[in-house]
Write an enzyme that holds these catalytic residues in place. Structure first.
Site, PDB file in Angstrom:
ATOM      1  N   LYS A  56       0.842  -1.212   0.000  1.00 19.94           N
ATOM      2  CA  LYS A  56       0.000   0.000   0.000  1.00 19.94           C
ATOM      3  C   LYS A  56       0.874   1.258   0.000  1.00 19.94           C
ATOM      4  O   LYS A  56       2.097   1.166   0.203  1.00 19.94           O
ATOM      5  CB  LYS A  56      -0.899  -0.019   1.235  1.00 19.94           C
ATOM      6  N   ARG A  91     -10.207   0.025  15.182  1.00 19.20           N
ATOM      7  CA  ARG A  91     -10.160   0.809  13.952  1.00 19.20           C
ATOM      8  C   ARG A  91     -11.190   0.171  13.031  1.00 19.20           C
ATOM      9  O   ARG A  91     -12.357   0.505  13.121  1.00 19.20           O
ATOM     10  CB  ARG A  91      -8.734   0.794  13.393  1.00 19.20           C
ATOM     11  N   TYR A 133      15.938  29.330   9.310  1.00 19.90           N
ATOM     12  CA  TYR A 133      14.705  30.004   9.736  1.00 19.90           C
ATOM     13  C   TYR A 133      14.589  30.021  11.255  1.00 19.90           C
ATOM     14  O   TYR A 133      14.841  29.011  11.913  1.00 19.90           O
ATOM     15  CB  TYR A 133      13.482  29.276   9.171  1.00 19.90           C
TER      16      TYR A 133
HETATM   17  C1  LIG Z   1      -0.289  -1.915   6.818  1.00 20.50           C
HETATM   18  C2  LIG Z   1      -0.905  -3.182   7.259  1.00 20.50           C
HETATM   19  C3  LIG Z   1      -0.123  -4.344   7.397  1.00 20.50           C
HETATM   20  C4  LIG Z   1       1.402  -4.333   7.291  1.00 20.50           C
HETATM   21  O1  LIG Z   1       1.917  -3.778   8.486  1.00 20.50           O
HETATM   22  P1  LIG Z   1       3.503  -3.684   8.749  1.00 20.50           P
HETATM   23  O2  LIG Z   1       3.598  -3.168  10.148  1.00 20.50           O
HETATM   24  O3  LIG Z   1       4.026  -2.689   7.764  1.00 20.50           O
HETATM   25  O4  LIG Z   1       4.047  -5.038   8.554  1.00 20.50           O
HETATM   26  C5  LIG Z   1      -0.780  -5.528   7.668  1.00 20.50           C
HETATM   27  N1  LIG Z   1      -2.114  -5.567   7.844  1.00 20.50           N
HETATM   28  C6  LIG Z   1      -2.889  -4.460   7.756  1.00 20.50           C
HETATM   29  C7  LIG Z   1      -4.358  -4.572   7.971  1.00 20.50           C
HETATM   30  C8  LIG Z   1      -2.313  -3.237   7.484  1.00 20.50           C
HETATM   31  O5  LIG Z   1      -3.079  -2.143   7.417  1.00 20.50           O
END
Ligand SMILES: *Cc1c(COP(=O)(O)O)cnc(C)c1O
Length: 363
Positions: free
Chosen positions: A35, A130, A255
């Site tokens: 993702k 979530r 800055y």
């Molecule tokens: C992003 C995600 C993962 C992968 O998590 P990592 O900590 O990057 O291994 C697995 N499952 C779900 C549902 C996620 O949203």
């Protein structure tokens, strides 16, 4: 000449990390999580490198469609699922698996008349709060889903960990127990483990694992680096010095003048900033490699530049190579200096940064 700011990707390292997942979870199938543009590494490039995985997972329908349009035929799960009938139509058309986590989705799934058109992952919320259904709703939801002709059987089952990166937190075991108890006797393949689960919680391994960050060679734990866990970092971030100049005691830098020079030294200006994805909140003292040597960042990070203290007697000159993270400077260390996690650093690399593959560039 190399581009000013560029990221080098070592795709052999990604393949190595995938085989590390296999050795940690030899009996599980691997859903490689790619993702957010492959955690900032480039969706298609990473998908190509991770072809030996058993499936891909993305967050959004759009990301799955991009993979399909590029010709990837592997199973792809959409972790956030679909949100409306229109998006669901696309998901079906492109043959993506959906996560099912809300009643709204059940209503839409119930309208499908084509038998077994849609593979699903029913999500149980075991404490992350979530996405997902609560344990007490689960059997009624499962029954409703089971009545949908459009849903492919068996219904797959999943959950996600909230605290798995803390190896001393008992919450992960409670989540695993709740998952196993609630779903005992239900048919379907199971998936619990993210990277932290795979590396830290053997009890979480099941039919499918869902590694994300570890595929990119990054540790999911706050107190270790990927390399310490036998992973190989995939991304390095580089740029160059564009100015070198002496500064006097009493001068301030950048800055807000947040850093004041105490004794005469040599200032280096590096062409990297938050406009490239270098973290705005990296503190004074954050290590930077100039010609392979560690020097501290000083003052505030700007959009296009940072300042470093090259020290007295430095021979560095404009054009010299700078590494922001990479060999000798783990991205995990930079994340600590910037009060963030390495996930945000790699995901945040912007389009201005040229991405090059190690094979065509540096080997
Ligand atoms: C992003 C995600 C993962 C992968 O998590 P990592 O900590 O990057 O291994 C697995 N499952 C779900 C549902 C996620 O949203």
């Amino acid at each position: 000449m190399t581009p000013t700011a560029y990221a080098v990707l070592d795709l052999d390292a990604a393949r190595h990390n995938l085989s590390k997942v296999r050795s940690c979870a030899p009996n599980a199938k691997i859903m490689a999580v790619i993702k957010a543009n492959g955690y900032g590494h480039g969706l298609l490039r990473i998908a190509e490198a991770l072809q030996p995985a058993d499936a891909f997972a993305v967050a959004r329908v759009d990301e799955g469609i991009r993979l399909r349009k590029a010709g990837f035929t592997k199973r792809i799960a959409v972790l956030e699922g679909f949100t409306c009938a229109e998006e669901f139509k696309e998901l079906l058309h492109y043959q993506l698996d959906t996560v099912v986590h809300s009643l709204n989705q059940l209503d839409i799934l119930a309208t499908v008349t084509e038998p077994a058109a849609c593979p699903v992952w029913l999500k149980l919320d075991t404490g992350m709060n979530r996405l997902g259904f609560k344990a007490k709703e689960l059997s009624s939801v499962y029954q409703r889903l089971n009545q949908c002709v459009g849903v492919k059987r068996p219904i797959n089952l999943m959950t996600h960990f909230a605290n798995a990166d803390n190896i001393n937190d008992p919450k992960t075991l409670q989540q695993i127990d709740l998952f196993n108890q609630t779903l005992a006797g239900f048919a379907g393949e199971r998936s619990l483990a993210n990277s932290a689960g795979i590396l830290g919680w053997e009890q979480s391994l099941s039919d499918w694992v869902r590694p994300g960050v570890m595929l990119y060679g990054i540790s999911p734990f706050p107190d270790s680096t990927g390399e310490q866990l036998g992973l190989r970092p995939v991304m390095e971030l580089h740029s160059r010095l564009i100015a070198v100049k002496p500064i006097e005691a009493g001068d301030t830098v950048g800055y807000g003048g947040s850093w004041t020079c105490e004794k005469p030294t040599t200032l280096g200006i590096v062409a990297i900033g938050y406009g490239d994805g270098y973290p705005r909140y990296a503190k004074t003292g954050t290590p930077v490699l100039v010609n392979g040597l560690r020097v501290p960042l000083i003052g505030r990070v700007s959009m296009d530049m940072i300042s470093v203290d090259l020290g007295t007697g430095s021979h560095a000159k404009p054009g010299d190579p700078v590494t922001l993270w990479g060999e000798g400077l783990p991205v995990e260390e930079i994340a600590l200096w910037a009060d963030t996690i390495p996930y945000t650093l790699v995901c945040g690399v912007t389009r201005r940064v040229r991405i090059v593959e190690k094979t065509d560039f540096e080997k």
